[in-house]
Design an enzyme around this catalytic site. Structure first.
Site, PDB file in Angstrom:
ATOM      1  N   SER A  55       4.184   0.005 -13.198  1.00  0.00           N
ATOM      2  CA  SER A  55       3.218  -0.478 -11.977  1.00  0.00           C
ATOM      3  C   SER A  55       3.573  -0.275 -10.838  1.00  0.00           C
ATOM      4  CB  SER A  55       3.958  -1.868 -12.070  1.00  0.00           C
ATOM      5  OG  SER A  55       4.003  -2.410 -13.762  1.00  0.00           O
ATOM      6  N   ALA A 104      10.926   2.130  -5.844  1.00  0.00           N
ATOM      7  CA  ALA A 104      11.840   1.484  -4.600  1.00  0.00           C
ATOM      8  C   ALA A 104      12.007   0.585  -5.003  1.00  0.00           C
ATOM      9  CB  ALA A 104       9.993   1.926  -3.666  1.00  0.00           C
ATOM     10  N   LYS A 111       5.702  -8.856  -9.227  1.00  0.00           N
ATOM     11  CA  LYS A 111       4.611  -7.800  -9.203  1.00  0.00           C
ATOM     12  C   LYS A 111       3.770  -7.979  -7.913  1.00  0.00           C
ATOM     13  CE  LYS A 111       5.051  -6.705 -13.359  1.00  0.00           C
ATOM     14  NZ  LYS A 111       5.160  -5.152 -13.460  1.00  0.00           N
TER      15      LYS A 111
END
Length: 506
Positions: free
Chosen positions: A63, A255, A330
């Site tokens: 993602s 991250a 998300k």
């Protein structure tokens, strides 16, 4: 002809395409909206892995990579490939930030604590990076303690024994494994601080389960019914915790799932949970930079490159309004990653984050917060925005559980939301691109082991044009082509930095 308004990019996270129906949640689920769009709208497929998204050949996408490429409108060289190259060509030991770390730990007579993912999944970290860092530090005579984060999500669910064995077999005499911790505890990104505390307590204070060695820690967890992702924080041998003068090096190069544990270990003034007395670290290093806040207390071996004229920045520079929406899992992807690694919204950019449900695993609530996302998406479609980007997390997050029935339920919930979005876009006179950032839930059984498949895939993903120009067709491409496609629909010029090509053949 006036531009459609709004133009919506709808990202069905983890929704890949695979011809075989067996263990394919996308094919087996009841998806009337998706099926209708595929039958009646221009559509094609996109590549989401390997060099087409800035990764090594054969490496599955994820993602972060997907949204970075989507927002950049160009192929962005990702950290995995850059670090692999540095190790391969021999420049890694001379990295300036790593040399500074070595000097500070040596000067304080400290131990180097290395935290990294012990797998070759390559999504958040890579076992080879960990091994290479151990070799460099041990070669300098620095004692090394490894905090081994077991995966089981981007690789097979019970493969940790093999990876941990691979690691311990090559450890030099001055290096040892201090803790073994499943990523469920050490790599949370949804402020589940009770989990993070258990991970940091093991690393800092040597509290948790105990095992005589790292391989025994994995075996004991399996005996307790814990697959790799969920291995309870385990202290290995006589590891007694971190001390003043020690250094900490996080090997994760992505991250979002590193931020919380790093804050607990080293952020000044941290108060989200009681950390106990933390050591006075002599050095605190990350493989990459994790956020502006983290930059205040740690350095980065490979800082992120600046990506100029992202989709969001370019739309804002033309005085247009945009909206980003996703649930917690998300939300960083449609904001931070889509904006090229920048936290702050662009001028005219509004955001909404639906709170992801507080459940242990998402197969327990496969609809997640999609109904809330859909409600606010429909509202935003009628609110006068020029560009809307939405991410539905369910196919990916439930796909990661390996539960086929739950994944089918997740897909069906997202299809319901997609139906509402299509209706709202049509009413508003807008257009929509429906796509995915990578595959996942279309493969729920591992073809090699016959067990659950919990990782991303390298399958193609759909791209569908809803309410596009009359006679338009789509051609196959890659994620970097989405931003130019959206700009064409919005009738905006394409910045020279964007090297992707519009997918629309008018």
């Amino acid at each position: 002809m006036t531009a459609p308004k709004p133009v919506v990019l709808c990202i069905l996270d983890g929704w890949g395409l695979r011809a075989e129906r067996e263990a394919n949640a996308v094919a087996l689920a009841d998806t009337p909206t998706f099926d209708r769009l595929m039958a009646t709208c221009p559509n094609a497929t996109l590549v989401t892995h390997g060099p087409d998204v800035g990764l090594p050949r054969g490496q599955m996408g994820n993602s972060e990579v997907g949204h970075t490429n989507i927002g950049a409108g160009r192929v962005v060289a990702m950290d995995l490939g850059a670090i692999d190259l540095a190790i391969e060509e021999g420049s890694f030991p001379q990295n300036p930030a790593l040399r500074d770390f070595i000097a500070k730990v040596k000067a304080n007579g400290g131990t180097a604590h290395l935290m990294g993912v012990v797998s070759d999944g390559g999504v958040h970290g890579h076992i080879q990076h960990l091994i290479s860092a151990v070799e460099v530090l041990a070669g300098e005579g620095i004692p090394v303690v490894i905090h081994a984060i077991t995966d089981g999500r981007d690789v097979a669910p019970t493969s940790a024994g093999e990876f941990v064995g691979q690691l311990v077999r090559v450890l030099p005499e001055v290096a040892r494994v201090g803790t073994v911790i499943g990523r469920y505890w050490a790599m949370d990104r949804d402020k589940r601080w009770d989990r993070v505390k258990r991970a940091s307590d093991a690393m800092l204070h040597a509290t948790g389960e105990h095992a005589p060695d790292a391989e025994a820690a994995v075996a004991a967890a399996l005996a307790r019914g814990e697959t790799d992702e969920f291995i309870a924080p385990t202290v290995v041998g006589d590891y007694a915790g971190a001390r003043d003068g020690d250094g900490f090096f996080c090997l994760n190069f992505r991250a979002d799932r590193a931020r919380e544990i790093l804050a607990g270990l080293g952020q000044p003034g941290f108060d989200s949970y009681d950390t106990g007395t933390r050591p006075d670290w002599s050095a605190f290093l990350g493989m990459v930079d994790y956020s502006k806040e983290h930059d205040r207390f740690m350095t980065a071996a490979y800082p992120k490159p600046v990506i100029r004229n992202t989709l969001g920045e370019w739309v804002a520079s033309h005085g247009l309004r945009q909206f980003r929406i996703a649930e917690t899992e998300k939300y960083p992807h449609v904001t931070f990653f889509l904006n090229g690694g920048r936290e702050a919204p662009e001028t005219g950019e509004d955001r909404y984050m639906a709170n992801s449900p507080k459940v242990a695993t998402y197969d327990l609530q496969p609809e997640m917060s999609a109904p809330d996302v859909s409600d606010h998406l429909v509202e935003a479609i009628g609110a006068g925005y020029d560009l809307i980007v939405v991410n539905y997390a369910n196919p990916d997050m439930v796909g990661h559980t390996g539960d086929l029935k739950a994944a089918m339920a997740a897909v069906e919930e997202v299809d319901r939301g997609l139906g509402r979005a299509v209706e709202a876009v049509t009413t508003a006179g807008g257009a929509m691109i429906v796509t995915a950032d990578h595959g996942n839930c279309e493969t729920m059984v591992d073809p090699e082991t016959g067990g659950p498949h919990t990782a991303h895939t390298t399958n193609p993903v759909p791209v569908i044009l809803v309410n596009g120009p009359a006679g338009a067709r789509l051609h196959a491409g890659r994620l970097a082509d989405l931003a130019p496609t959206l700009l064409q629909l919005m009738q905006l010029p394409q910045p020279e930095e964007m090297t992707g090509r519009s997918l629309i053949d008018a």
